[in-house]
Scaffold this motif. Sequence first.
Motif, PDB file in Angstrom:
ATOM      1  N   ASP A  31      47.452 -50.996 -15.687  1.00 34.09           N
ATOM      2  CA  ASP A  31      47.151 -49.898 -14.781  1.00 34.09           C
ATOM      3  C   ASP A  31      46.170 -50.399 -13.734  1.00 34.09           C
ATOM      4  OD1 ASP A  31      46.894 -47.475 -13.567  1.00 34.09           O
ATOM      5  OD2 ASP A  31      45.664 -46.582 -15.130  1.00 34.09           O
ATOM      6  N   ASP A  33      45.363 -48.724 -10.979  1.00 37.61           N
ATOM      7  CA  ASP A  33      44.951 -47.597 -10.161  1.00 37.61           C
ATOM      8  C   ASP A  33      43.845 -46.842 -10.896  1.00 37.61           C
ATOM      9  OD1 ASP A  33      44.873 -45.767  -8.166  1.00 37.61           O
ATOM     10  OD2 ASP A  33      46.905 -45.033  -8.426  1.00 37.61           O
ATOM     11  N   LYS A  38      44.861 -40.517  -2.644  1.00 32.56           N
ATOM     12  CA  LYS A  38      44.481 -41.297  -1.461  1.00 32.56           C
ATOM     13  C   LYS A  38      43.495 -40.559  -0.575  1.00 32.56           C
ATOM     14  CE  LYS A  38      48.740 -43.952  -1.186  1.00 32.56           C
ATOM     15  NZ  LYS A  38      49.915 -44.283  -0.390  1.00 32.56           N
ATOM     16  N   THR A  86      47.185 -52.742  -5.816  1.00 36.92           N
ATOM     17  CA  THR A  86      47.885 -51.762  -6.644  1.00 36.92           C
ATOM     18  C   THR A  86      49.394 -51.803  -6.430  1.00 36.92           C
ATOM     19  OG1 THR A  86      47.665 -49.990  -5.005  1.00 36.92           O
ATOM     20  CG2 THR A  86      45.922 -50.189  -6.667  1.00 36.92           C
ATOM     21  N   SER A  94      51.050 -47.569 -12.172  1.00 36.13           N
ATOM     22  CA  SER A  94      50.065 -47.222 -11.154  1.00 36.13           C
ATOM     23  C   SER A  94      50.607 -47.408  -9.743  1.00 36.13           C
ATOM     24  CB  SER A  94      48.809 -48.068 -11.329  1.00 36.13           C
ATOM     25  OG  SER A  94      49.088 -49.416 -11.037  1.00 36.13           O
ATOM     26  N   SER A  95      51.850 -47.876  -9.609  1.00 33.70           N
ATOM     27  CA  SER A  95      52.407 -48.079  -8.279  1.00 33.70           C
ATOM     28  C   SER A  95      52.615 -46.757  -7.557  1.00 33.70           C
ATOM     29  CB  SER A  95      53.726 -48.841  -8.367  1.00 33.70           C
ATOM     30  OG  SER A  95      53.502 -50.125  -8.887  1.00 33.70           O
ATOM     31  N   THR A  97      50.845 -43.560  -6.681  1.00 36.00           N
ATOM     32  CA  THR A  97      49.517 -42.961  -6.724  1.00 36.00           C
ATOM     33  C   THR A  97      49.620 -41.467  -6.992  1.00 36.00           C
ATOM     34  OG1 THR A  97      49.564 -42.700  -4.330  1.00 36.00           O
ATOM     35  CG2 THR A  97      48.506 -44.672  -5.186  1.00 36.00           C
TER      36      THR A  97
END
Length: 146
Positions: A31, A33, A38, A86, A94-95, A97
Amino acid sequence: MSKMLTTEFVQEKAQIVKAPEAKNRVATNVDRDFGLPKTLYGATIACYLGFVAITASAFANPELIIPMVIIAGIIVAGFVVPGIWTQLKPETKSSNTVSYDRFNGGGIMTHTGPLKARDAATQVLILPVLVLFWGVAVVTIVALAS
């Protein structure tokens, strides 16, 4: 303690083995992220760059151009490089968000337990907002003193 190993000793004890085959590699699901939307990162970078803009405009001096550009570049790099990280391969969970709506509805899980979105946003933004206010305070003091 360290000691000198002779070539003969190393050749006597060393074992040469085949390299592992590529198909035997274990796919890692790391992971990368923090589970934050964002918009929080955007607000953080906006506060830091706002501080740089306020101080650069208040203390406008040709000798400060290069340091201010370097500081702004470091701030941007501090967010862009992890953002790129990321998205690197291999694909991970985690790609994708977290959206702000999902974050607002569910909050975030921390090491010490769940945290509401409001509390997490407060923790993330407290320092950038204080830095921005510090810049405003310094500029105000300088303006009143001169």
